[in-house]
Design an enzyme around this catalytic site. Structure first.
Site, PDB file in Angstrom:
ATOM      1  CE  LYS A  58      -0.799   0.728   4.862  1.00  0.00           C
ATOM      2  NZ  LYS A  58       0.068   1.857   4.875  1.00  0.00           N
ATOM      3  CB  THR A  59       4.135   2.100   1.655  1.00  0.00           C
ATOM      4  OG1 THR A  59       3.562   1.934   3.039  1.00  0.00           O
ATOM      5  CG2 THR A  59       4.966   3.529   1.600  1.00  0.00           C
ATOM      6  CG  ASP A 257      -1.499   5.176   5.283  1.00  0.00           C
ATOM      7  OD1 ASP A 257      -2.014   4.127   4.635  1.00  0.00           O
ATOM      8  OD2 ASP A 257      -0.284   5.036   5.670  1.00  0.00           O
ATOM      9  CD  GLU A 258      -2.146   1.864   8.269  1.00  0.00           C
ATOM     10  OE1 GLU A 258      -3.218   1.190   8.403  1.00  0.00           O
ATOM     11  OE2 GLU A 258      -0.876   1.620   8.445  1.00  0.00           O
ATOM     12  CD  GLN A 289      -3.003  -5.033   8.532  1.00  0.00           C
ATOM     13  OE1 GLN A 289      -1.905  -4.732   9.086  1.00  0.00           O
ATOM     14  NE2 GLN A 289      -2.778  -4.886   7.251  1.00  0.00           N
ATOM     15  NE  ARG A 605       2.214  -6.969  11.107  1.00  0.00           N
ATOM     16  CZ  ARG A 605       1.765  -6.387  10.041  1.00  0.00           C
ATOM     17  NH1 ARG A 605       2.532  -5.333   9.307  1.00  0.00           N
ATOM     18  NH2 ARG A 605       0.532  -6.495   9.349  1.00  0.00           N
TER      19      ARG A 605
END
Length: 644
Positions: A58-59, A257-258, A289, A605
């Site tokens: 996504k980044t 974002d997020e 998330q 992770r």
């Protein structure tokens, strides 16, 4: 923008145009992107929702999208607003954008904050963006341009003072609990007057009284707390159409974002900054998330985005580039029981990988021994420590693990421990600077008036007199030297005038360490030209912003703090009923769903290896308790597990 800012930005545009004209600087915007990512980058007009699964890039998607808008001449560098949740994330995105666009990375490496202000002035966190808007509009809304930003410790200190003035016992009326009530109300954009309608019981009545007095004191001190930064910005935009129109015209494109982590205030800010005609808003997030419900994050903001924008274009990033097939399958099985979620399916082309290791320990010390043994064994093969992470549900779990790692000589770094900016000597220096910038900030003045000791106790301070006047005159002299000078000048003047080095460095190893911390603050201040920029930077830094992924040490951190990071090997510890999932979630479906999402975050992770450990006995609330393995372990297919 000030004249200086305009000049800097003009220079930045010139350099950018110059770089784009050079053949050596050209970059393929779509290099390395898959089809859904390319679709996301090109979807610039109107509302766009990008559902980005864990490890789906996504980044990369966001940064290439910003670069594409610039490259296609759809907007200028200062006409795009990109909001993130951490400074670390903002800097990472800015660095990537500069690289894609051929902007001078050397300037970024030398001074990230300065480079971002020069080239990407509106890439930042919710709080930093709001600070900038409030500084610009302060005079229009009756706010001091040099307002102080109060952190959590400042807020608690004021609340304790209010309780003391009201002769209320802090043991009976917890300052932390009252702070949470105030913060929760502000995050819902509720004033004390509005909160009064919902007050029930004696404790909440006391909290309301403290809330009202707290607001009065902030106004008197020309100060805002973290929650105010967003709340007051929202209020200003919603109640002043002419100001709102200015930012609608300024920001041709808004990206968040997020988005799954936004609370009500952040949600309202997003809507307030989005031009109602063009609706060029792109939000990126992953409902899988969403793990911050306990601090006000509202999952519905992303799940019901189409209600606010019926014409939304939804794009799913479902390919995971991080984890093995085994890890992803296990994580997805934990999420299968969550009812309220999007229908995306995460997949990967990565290898199957090794099974998920489950380890049962007799107690917490045996669990920590296992972590140390496995880490050392694997490190001997990989020759580095920074690929390992130990994650836990509560920070208290780290104590035993730390003891064992210290005994075994295994290097580790603790994320979420005493932060640099929380150290006494650093808070002293920052209090001096805050008072120099904002003479109304008597809260900071009360901290420094007798630090170092100069014979000004509470009674002397209250009465005034020669000693107080002499100190204030010294501060006024330093304040006079600040004009047009970087914060480093003021900081060094304070240290010299107060003989602060002699105060902190007493010749011991600890004293030397304290002075080294002050020197580090001086080094940091040299990166900023303006005092407000420097103080905003240090006020808004979070735990994760200090995370250094290059340090050769095992990372220990809470599951909540781990989001956005990745490691070769991850140990999920304390996998026991009542600990993870947490006790308070056992009878609450919504909270249990959040625990599942938290487990999903922890599992994803891991890139290569995932361990899940639990103890049969653990000391809880001072007593030895028999425990049961977490239900999450049993929800993973046995074919994916290797029990040790």
């Amino acid at each position: 923008m000030s004249d200086k800012d305009v000049a800097l930005f003009s220079y930045a545009l010139f350099r950018y145009a110059e770089n784009r004209m050079s053949e050596t600087q050209t970059t393929d915007i779509f290099a390395g992107l898959n089809e859904p990512q390319i679709e996301s980058v090109k979807a610039t007009e109107g509302p766009v929702l990008i559902l980005a699964g864990a490890g789906s890039g996504k980044t990369k998607c966001l940064t290439h999208r910003l670069a594409y808008i610039i490259d296609e001449n759809k907007a200028k560098l200062d006409e795009i607003l990109l909001i993130t949740f951490t400074n670390k994330s903002s800097q990472e995105m800015a660095k990537r954008v500069m690289k894609i666009l051929g902007l001078p990375l050397a300037e970024f490496e030398k001074n990230p904050a300065f480079a971002m202000r020069r080239y990407l002035p509106w890439v930042g966190t919710f709080h930093s963006i709001c600070v900038r808007i409030l500084r610009e509009q302060a005079e229009n809304i009756g706010l001091s341009k040099n307002f102080t930003i109060f952190d959590t410790d400042d807020t608690l200190s004021i609340i304790k003072g209010i309780l003391k003035d009201k002769n209320l016992d802090p043991k009976m009326y917890s300052p932390q609990a009252i702070k949470s009530i105030i913060s929760n109300n502000k995050n819902e954009l509720m004033s004390a007057d509005k909160y009064e309608q919902y007050v029930q019981g004696h404790f909440q009545q006391i909290a309301l009284e403290v809330f009202r007095e707290y607001e009065k004191q902030l106004k008197k001190l020309s100060a805002l707390d973290f929650d105010d930064l967003i709340g007051i910005t929202v209020k200003m935009l919603e109640e002043n159409p002419e100001i709102q129109q200015k930012y609608w015209e300024k920001f041709k494109y808004v990206m968040i974002d997020e988005y799954q982590d936004t609370n009500h205030a952040q949600y309202r800010l997003t809507l307030a900054l989005t031009n109602k005609q063009t609706k060029n808003l792109c939000v990126v997030g992953d409902d899988f998330q969403s793990i911050y419900g306990w601090r006000g994050a509202n999952l519905h903001n992303i799940l019901h985005f189409n209600r606010d924008f019926p014409t939304v274009q939804t794009i799913k990033l479902e390919q995971n580039y991080r984890s093995t097939k085994t890890i992803l399958k296990g994580a997805s099985q934990i999420m299968d029981k969550v009812k309220k979620k999007s229908d995306k399916k995460i997949w990967t082309d990565n290898a199957e990988g090794v099974p998920i290791t489950i380890f049962e320990a007799h107690n917490a010390y045996a669990e920590a021994d296992f972590l140390a043994t496995e880490t050392r064994t694997l490190q001997s093969m990989e020759h580095s420590w920074n690929g390992f992470a130990v994650l836990y549900r509560t920070n208290a779990q780290s104590r035993v693990i730390e003891e064992i790692f210290l005994t075994e000589g295994i290097p580790y770094r603790l994320v979420g421990a005493l932060r640099f900016y929380e150290r006494k000597e650093i808070k002293d220096m920052l209090a001096y600077l805050r008072f120099l910038l904002n003479p109304d900030d008597t809260h900071s003045l009360s901290r420094i008036i007798n630090t170092p000791p100069r014979g000004i106790g509470p009674k002397t301070f209250a009465a005034g007199g020669e000693k107080v006047n002499a100190f204030l005159e010294t501060m006024e002299e330093i304040r006079g030297k600040m004009a047009g000078n970087p914060p480093q000048v003021a900081l060094e003047a304070v240290i010299k005038a107060t003989k602060y080095q002699l105060f902190v460095d007493d010749g011991t190893e600890e004293g030397e360490g304290r002075w080294e911390n002050v020197e580090e603050l001086i080094n940091l201040s040299a990166e900023f030209e303006q005092m407000p920029d420097f103080l905003e930077h240090v006020a808004l830094v979070s735990d994760v912003d200090n995370f250094d992924g290059t340090a050769d040490a095992v990372t220990m951190m809470s599951l909540h703090a781990s989001k956005g990071l990745e490691f070769n090997t991850v140990f999920l510890t304390g996998m026991e009923e009542g600990l993870f999932p947490h006790m308070r979630s056992l009878d609450d479906e919504a909270q249990m769903d959040e625990e599942r999402r938290l487990c999903y975050v922890g599992m994803t992770r891991a890139m290569k290896r995932l361990y899940m450990t639990y103890a049969r006995q653990r000391i809880i609330h001072g007593g030895l308790t028999n425990t049961l393995p977490s239900r999450f372990i049993y929800e993973i297919d046995k074919s994916l597990i290797d029990r040790v």
